[in-house]
Design a protein around this motif. Structure first.
Motif, PDB file in Angstrom:
ATOM      1  N   ALA A 214       7.092   5.701   9.262  1.00 39.17           N
ATOM      2  CA  ALA A 214       7.207   5.169  10.620  1.00 39.17           C
ATOM      3  C   ALA A 214       5.933   4.483  11.092  1.00 39.17           C
ATOM      4  O   ALA A 214       5.998   3.530  11.879  1.00 39.17           O
ATOM      5  N   CYS A 215       4.769   4.959  10.619  1.00 40.85           N
ATOM      6  CA  CYS A 215       3.522   4.365  11.106  1.00 40.85           C
ATOM      7  C   CYS A 215       3.293   2.975  10.535  1.00 40.85           C
ATOM      8  O   CYS A 215       2.495   2.200  11.078  1.00 40.85           O
ATOM      9  N   GLY A 216       3.969   2.613   9.455  1.00 41.49           N
ATOM     10  CA  GLY A 216       3.933   1.267   8.930  1.00 41.49           C
ATOM     11  C   GLY A 216       2.675   0.882   8.183  1.00 41.49           C
ATOM     12  O   GLY A 216       2.524  -0.277   7.777  1.00 41.49           O
ATOM     13  N   VAL A 217       1.777   1.829   7.972  1.00 44.10           N
ATOM     14  CA  VAL A 217       0.519   1.524   7.292  1.00 44.10           C
ATOM     15  C   VAL A 217       0.671   1.592   5.780  1.00 44.10           C
ATOM     16  O   VAL A 217       0.015   0.852   5.041  1.00 44.10           O
ATOM     17  N   ALA A 218       1.538   2.483   5.301  1.00 44.88           N
ATOM     18  CA  ALA A 218       1.743   2.667   3.867  1.00 44.88           C
ATOM     19  C   ALA A 218       3.166   3.147   3.619  1.00 44.88           C
ATOM     20  O   ALA A 218       3.817   3.701   4.507  1.00 44.88           O
ATOM     21  N   VAL A 219       3.628   2.934   2.401  1.00 43.33           N
ATOM     22  CA  VAL A 219       4.946   3.404   1.980  1.00 43.33           C
ATOM     23  C   VAL A 219       4.774   4.752   1.291  1.00 43.33           C
ATOM     24  O   VAL A 219       3.935   4.890   0.388  1.00 43.33           O
ATOM     25  N   PRO A 220       5.529   5.787   1.709  1.00 41.09           N
ATOM     26  CA  PRO A 220       5.359   7.111   1.082  1.00 41.09           C
ATOM     27  C   PRO A 220       5.929   7.180  -0.323  1.00 41.09           C
ATOM     28  O   PRO A 220       7.002   6.646  -0.608  1.00 41.09           O
ATOM     29  N   VAL A 221       5.187   7.850  -1.209  1.00 42.40           N
ATOM     30  CA  VAL A 221       5.632   8.189  -2.554  1.00 42.40           C
ATOM     31  C   VAL A 221       5.507   9.708  -2.650  1.00 42.40           C
ATOM     32  O   VAL A 221       4.400  10.239  -2.596  1.00 42.40           O
ATOM     33  N   VAL A 222       6.623  10.405  -2.761  1.00 44.66           N
ATOM     34  CA  VAL A 222       6.621  11.864  -2.619  1.00 44.66           C
ATOM     35  C   VAL A 222       6.870  12.543  -3.957  1.00 44.66           C
ATOM     36  O   VAL A 222       7.785  12.181  -4.699  1.00 44.66           O
ATOM     37  N   VAL A 223       6.045  13.555  -4.256  1.00 49.68           N
ATOM     38  CA  VAL A 223       6.225  14.390  -5.437  1.00 49.68           C
ATOM     39  C   VAL A 223       6.685  15.766  -4.960  1.00 49.68           C
ATOM     40  O   VAL A 223       5.971  16.443  -4.225  1.00 49.68           O
ATOM     41  N   CYS A 224       7.880  16.157  -5.364  1.00 50.08           N
ATOM     42  CA  CYS A 224       8.503  17.390  -4.860  1.00 50.08           C
ATOM     43  C   CYS A 224       8.345  18.586  -5.784  1.00 50.08           C
ATOM     44  O   CYS A 224       8.806  19.681  -5.452  1.00 50.08           O
TER      45      CYS A 224
ATOM     46  N   ARG B 139       0.849  -1.197   0.000  1.00 46.19           N
ATOM     47  CA  ARG B 139       0.000   0.000   0.000  1.00 46.19           C
ATOM     48  C   ARG B 139       0.888   1.252   0.000  1.00 46.19           C
ATOM     49  O   ARG B 139       1.838   1.349   0.773  1.00 46.19           O
ATOM     50  N   TYR B 140       0.528   2.188  -0.873  1.00 44.37           N
ATOM     51  CA  TYR B 140       1.345   3.390  -1.047  1.00 44.37           C
ATOM     52  C   TYR B 140       0.523   4.646  -0.790  1.00 44.37           C
ATOM     53  O   TYR B 140      -0.638   4.742  -1.201  1.00 44.37           O
ATOM     54  N   ALA B 141       1.154   5.608  -0.107  1.00 45.29           N
ATOM     55  CA  ALA B 141       0.540   6.910   0.162  1.00 45.29           C
ATOM     56  C   ALA B 141       1.255   7.965  -0.668  1.00 45.29           C
ATOM     57  O   ALA B 141       2.462   8.180  -0.508  1.00 45.29           O
ATOM     58  N   LEU B 142       0.525   8.603  -1.568  1.00 48.19           N
ATOM     59  CA  LEU B 142       1.083   9.654  -2.426  1.00 48.19           C
ATOM     60  C   LEU B 142       1.087  10.969  -1.653  1.00 48.19           C
ATOM     61  O   LEU B 142       0.044  11.444  -1.216  1.00 48.19           O
ATOM     62  N   LEU B 143       2.263  11.553  -1.455  1.00 55.15           N
ATOM     63  CA  LEU B 143       2.412  12.802  -0.705  1.00 55.15           C
ATOM     64  C   LEU B 143       2.742  13.921  -1.680  1.00 55.15           C
ATOM     65  O   LEU B 143       3.744  13.866  -2.390  1.00 55.15           O
ATOM     66  N   VAL B 144       1.875  14.943  -1.743  1.00 55.17           N
ATOM     67  CA  VAL B 144       2.078  16.066  -2.659  1.00 55.17           C
ATOM     68  C   VAL B 144       2.140  17.373  -1.860  1.00 55.17           C
ATOM     69  O   VAL B 144       1.517  17.499  -0.815  1.00 55.17           O
ATOM     70  N   ALA B 145       2.908  18.324  -2.390  1.00 54.20           N
ATOM     71  CA  ALA B 145       3.092  19.591  -1.679  1.00 54.20           C
ATOM     72  C   ALA B 145       3.266  20.750  -2.636  1.00 54.20           C
ATOM     73  O   ALA B 145       4.016  21.684  -2.364  1.00 54.20           O
ATOM     74  N   GLY B 146       2.600  20.698  -3.785  1.00 52.67           N
ATOM     75  CA  GLY B 146       2.647  21.813  -4.719  1.00 52.67           C
ATOM     76  C   GLY B 146       3.904  21.846  -5.555  1.00 52.67           C
ATOM     77  O   GLY B 146       4.855  21.089  -5.346  1.00 52.67           O
ATOM     78  N   SER B 147       3.902  22.741  -6.536  1.00 52.99           N
ATOM     79  CA  SER B 147       5.048  22.836  -7.440  1.00 52.99           C
ATOM     80  C   SER B 147       6.294  23.324  -6.721  1.00 52.99           C
ATOM     81  O   SER B 147       7.404  23.114  -7.193  1.00 52.99           O
ATOM     82  N   TRP B 148       6.118  23.965  -5.567  1.00 53.99           N
ATOM     83  CA  TRP B 148       7.262  24.462  -4.814  1.00 53.99           C
ATOM     84  C   TRP B 148       7.717  23.490  -3.734  1.00 53.99           C
ATOM     85  O   TRP B 148       8.748  23.708  -3.111  1.00 53.99           O
ATOM     86  N   GLY B 149       6.957  22.461  -3.456  1.00 61.22           N
ATOM     87  CA  GLY B 149       7.332  21.520  -2.416  1.00 61.22           C
ATOM     88  C   GLY B 149       7.440  22.174  -1.054  1.00 61.22           C
ATOM     89  O   GLY B 149       8.409  21.958  -0.312  1.00 61.22           O
ATOM     90  N   VAL B 150       6.416  22.967  -0.686  1.00 59.27           N
ATOM     91  CA  VAL B 150       6.470  23.706   0.575  1.00 59.27           C
ATOM     92  C   VAL B 150       5.779  22.937   1.692  1.00 59.27           C
ATOM     93  O   VAL B 150       4.978  22.038   1.446  1.00 59.27           O
ATOM     94  N   GLY B 151       6.080  23.334   2.920  1.00 64.45           N
ATOM     95  CA  GLY B 151       5.506  22.687   4.082  1.00 64.45           C
ATOM     96  C   GLY B 151       6.454  21.649   4.662  1.00 64.45           C
ATOM     97  O   GLY B 151       7.542  21.398   4.128  1.00 64.45           O
ATOM     98  N   PRO B 152       6.067  21.018   5.781  1.00 59.45           N
ATOM     99  CA  PRO B 152       6.939  20.035   6.449  1.00 59.45           C
ATOM    100  C   PRO B 152       6.919  18.681   5.744  1.00 59.45           C
ATOM    101  O   PRO B 152       6.546  17.654   6.327  1.00 59.45           O
ATOM    102  N   VAL B 153       7.324  18.656   4.492  1.00 64.34           N
ATOM    103  CA  VAL B 153       7.218  17.450   3.666  1.00 64.34           C
ATOM    104  C   VAL B 153       8.091  16.326   4.216  1.00 64.34           C
ATOM    105  O   VAL B 153       7.663  15.158   4.290  1.00 64.34           O
ATOM    106  N   ARG B 154       9.310  16.645   4.621  1.00 64.59           N
ATOM    107  CA  ARG B 154      10.202  15.603   5.149  1.00 64.59           C
ATOM    108  C   ARG B 154       9.625  14.976   6.412  1.00 64.59           C
ATOM    109  O   ARG B 154       9.676  13.758   6.593  1.00 64.59           O
ATOM    110  N   GLN B 155       9.059  15.796   7.257  1.00 63.89           N
ATOM    111  CA  GLN B 155       8.468  15.282   8.488  1.00 63.89           C
ATOM    112  C   GLN B 155       7.300  14.348   8.197  1.00 63.89           C
ATOM    113  O   GLN B 155       7.184  13.268   8.774  1.00 63.89           O
ATOM    114  N   VAL B 156       6.440  14.769   7.272  1.00 62.22           N
ATOM    115  CA  VAL B 156       5.271  13.952   6.937  1.00 62.22           C
ATOM    116  C   VAL B 156       5.694  12.640   6.303  1.00 62.22           C
ATOM    117  O   VAL B 156       5.162  11.560   6.627  1.00 62.22           O
TER     118      VAL B 156
END
Length: 422
Positions: A198-208, A175-192
């Motif tokens: 860490a929660c083990g429910v899904a693997v993060p897929v990040v768009v920067c 199971r994969y969680a798609l993490l998006v943060a806009g064209s600028w990649g703003v916000g606490p993206v690394r933390q999220v």
């Protein structure tokens, strides 16, 4: 276009003198990156004041003549997807200098007072929640007509999901969680990203998006699936099981159209938090306010009834009949039954788009301030608010264009996509 309209597209920031628009855009970016608390104060201040202050209004007035000159004589309507542009168009309508309909497409689920401008003929909303907010703020003729998204954003069919996973190197059965943060990649993206892993429910897929530094940092953090600017968000959404977002912009609407459940988490200040609240109220995106709720929320969206309800709610936003969508509403405003002749931009006579096709309106133009709206595709941007009560700067809304041949989304193609916009 497909309905016989020519479309011109303008970014209001390009119509401000002395490169003031570019400077404002840079300041807005820096605020979100380095001083989000200051942006929150600006957002709250203008909300409490009911709009922008005198300095912002003075800056917008400098664009009036340039906006008029940008519109061809046969323009049938002007569509704004940015609060500042709406105020310029509304003032021109009230002064009688613009004699064609001016419409505002509310790109967000939350409606800041800056979105509502006197003189605008019609406001278009994605859902009844923003429509009600707009009416409460005095907006004229508010209509709910659904989102504007590229037709490529739809639920996966047949083997498309498996093919999409293979395309992006994602494993079946995971199971994969798609993490998006806009064209600028703003916000606490690394933390999220770290919290999702860490929660083990899904693997993060990040768009920067265009934030290459963020992509490098995430790779150094051990996040395996990191993408920069991508032109294949539809397939990426098909490949994932849930989307985590922090701004509530066009990417969320594209996820709804794709049947991908959405969660708002650790949102950027100002419009990010306001959109999260409105999306939650509308029942289309769950708002997680505390880190302890992240694992259960992701689980329920990917496997439980919450996810099924949200998929259905998101898909219900997209009009089943294009004749009921935003483009048709704009075209309706563009071509009233009769309009008296007047100087300045006005309705062009009906013309044949090609031999043997009577009734095509190829001579009619839809002028758009900030982003285009066409009979097939339209663009939208996430909210970016103007200024504080007396602040001298107009903050930027980054334009988004949906282009079938050139699209980049980590929130647009050739221009930043709204899904990637802060």
């Amino acid at each position: 276009m497909a309905d016989g309209h020519a479309v011109d597209r303008w970014d209001l920031l390009d119509l401000l003198p002395a490169r003031a628009g570019r400077a404002a855009g840079s300041l807005y970016h820096r605020l979100l990156d380095s001083a989000p608390w200051a942006y929150q104060r600006i957002y709250t201040g203008t909300e409490q004041a009911g709009g922008a202050g005198p300095a912002a209004r003075a800056l917008l007035r400098t664009a009036r003549s340039r906006v008029l000159r940008a519109l061809p004589a046969d323009t049938g309507a002007v569509v704004s997807t940015y609060p500042g542009a709406s105020h310029v168009l509304g003032s021109l309508r009230l002064a009688g200098e613009l004699r064609i309909p001016a419409l505002t497409y509310l790109t967000d689920f939350s409606v800041h007072p800056l979105w509502v401008a006197r003189g605008i003929d019609r406001h278009l909303a994605v859902h009844e929640v923003p429509a009600a907010q707009a009416r409460a703020r005095g907006a004229a003729e508010v209509r709910v007509c659904g989102p504007v998204t590229d037709p490529r954003f739809r639920p996966a069919r047949g083997g498309e999901r498996a093919a999409a996973r293979k395309r992006f190197g994602l494993l079946p059965g995971v199971r994969y969680a798609l993490l998006v943060a806009g064209s600028w990649g703003v916000g606490p993206v690394r933390q999220v990203a770290a919290e999702i892993r860490a929660c083990g429910v899904a693997v993060p897929v990040v768009v920067c998006g265009r934030n290459q530094a963020l992509a490098r940092q995430l790779a150094a953090d051990g996040i395996e699936h990191v993408h920069g600017w991508t032109d294949d968000m539809p397939n990426l959404m098909w490949a994932c099981d849930v989307m985590v977002q922090n701004a509530g912009g066009l990417t969320s609407l594209e996820a709804f159209a794709s049947g991908l459940p959405v969660v708002s988490y650790r949102c950027i200040p100002g419009h990010g938090a306001a959109n999260a609240a409105a999306l939650d109220e509308a029942g289309v995106a769950l708002w997680i306010r505390d880190a302890t709720g992240l694992p259960a929320a992701l689980e329920s969206l990917m496997e439980g009834r919450t996810g099924l309800r949200q998929r259905a709610s998101g898909l219900s936003l997209v009009p089943a009949d294009p004749a009921l969508g935003p483009a048709a509403t704009i075209a309706d405003a563009c071509l009233p039954a009769e309009r008296p002749a007047a100087s300045g931009p006005r309705r062009a006579p009906h013309a044949s788009g090609k031999p043997g096709a009577p009734g095509r309106r190829s001579g009619v133009r839809l002028g758009t301030t900030f982003a285009p709206a066409t009979a097939v595709w339209a663009s939208a941007v996430c909210t970016a608010v103007a200024t504080g009560q007396d602040a001298p700067v107009l903050l930027r809304a980054v334009q988004h264009r949906i282009d079938p041949d050139a699209r980049n989304t980590s929130h647009p193609a050739a221009v930043p996509a709204a899904e990637n916009l802060p």
